[in-house]
Scaffold this active site. Sequence first.
Site, PDB file in Angstrom:
ATOM      1  N   HIS A  27      -4.156  -8.231  12.203  1.00  0.00           N
ATOM      2  CA  HIS A  27      -3.265  -8.051  11.046  1.00  0.00           C
ATOM      3  C   HIS A  27      -2.373  -9.054  10.520  1.00  0.00           C
ATOM      4  O   HIS A  27      -1.678  -8.902   9.536  1.00  0.00           O
ATOM      5  CB  HIS A  27      -2.528  -6.567  11.500  1.00  0.00           C
TER       6      HIS A  27
ATOM      7  N   GLU B 299       0.038  -5.345   8.865  1.00  0.00           N
ATOM      8  CA  GLU B 299      -0.192  -6.271   7.927  1.00  0.00           C
ATOM      9  C   GLU B 299       0.934  -6.436   6.783  1.00  0.00           C
ATOM     10  O   GLU B 299       1.287  -7.670   6.452  1.00  0.00           O
ATOM     11  CB  GLU B 299      -1.587  -5.998   7.406  1.00  0.00           C
TER      12      GLU B 299
ATOM     13  N   SER C  36      -5.363   2.184   8.509  1.00  0.00           N
ATOM     14  CA  SER C  36      -5.351   2.510   7.055  1.00  0.00           C
ATOM     15  C   SER C  36      -6.647   2.481   6.319  1.00  0.00           C
ATOM     16  O   SER C  36      -6.663   3.631   5.389  1.00  0.00           O
ATOM     17  CB  SER C  36      -4.456   1.114   6.558  1.00  0.00           C
TER      18      SER C  36
END
EC number: 1.17.7.4
Length: 313
Positions: free
Chosen positions: A74, A126, A223
Amino acid sequence: MKILLANPRGFCAGVNMAIESLDLTLREFGAPVYVYHEIVHNKYVVESFKAKGAVFVETLEEVPPGSVLLFSAHGVSPEIRRVAKERNLNAIDATCPLVTKVHLEALKYAREGYKIFLIGHEGHDEVIGTMGEAPEVMILVESEEDVDKLEVDPESKLAYLTQTTLSVDDANRIIKRLRQRFPNLVNPPKEDICYATQNRQEAVRLISSRADLCLVLGSQNSSNSQRLRELAAESGIDAHLIDGKQDIDKAWFEGVENVLITAGASAPETVVEECVDWICEAYDAEVEPVVIRQENVHFPLPKPLRQLSKPKG
């Protein structure tokens, strides 16, 4: 009952690279290998690496000076890199190249005097890493409502970037609202939402019309997996995000003829196979692979690991 097995699904090139990087690092340096945040957002992957001697940390203060440290897929902020250097850590960077691309775009726009809207989810690893590249000029935008609340001079230089794992539809709605408010808004020549995220969403969008139920293999903190579940639910079918077969509820299958199964970009194929086998055994189901498009993307390992991956001889 029929299982509509979506393809593409599961591991993307960035996840493959990160997992191979951690495997090689453990093999070469031995345990413990410290990893800043989860290597990828998947419970099975994280637990399997813990068993091999990986230690996942949330702060670098948890890492003894001089230790081997892997940055997850990430990405991390410049501040984390600085602290790692200060603590004399042997840092290996397994950031997905598509995330690195967004970091570089943030730096470029910041140098050119832009204020940057980052479309993403607050608290995601991220997003934290990307925001850290230019925190003084970046504004996180999570929704169309956030756009309406922005207090920015419309005459200033404005750009937008996106988290790589967003819903394409949600991102487009937010971008449309941003452009309505800020007509001079600029963006990178190539969009930031990654190929794997888009491909998996496209497969769910196209196949869900044939299904009564959708099971998405992936963890709750993933996600891109959450977006797949949401997309299937938006099509009007019952949709569930599950880590594995132990999460399946038989009540979901009442009156169901076609089950769509897919997996987020960090979910191992083994958990998909276990779920497929469970449904086949429980309901005498047959499997129909549904291929929407082929993927042949491969990312190189981090430079310190490339020689280690070559066969010895």
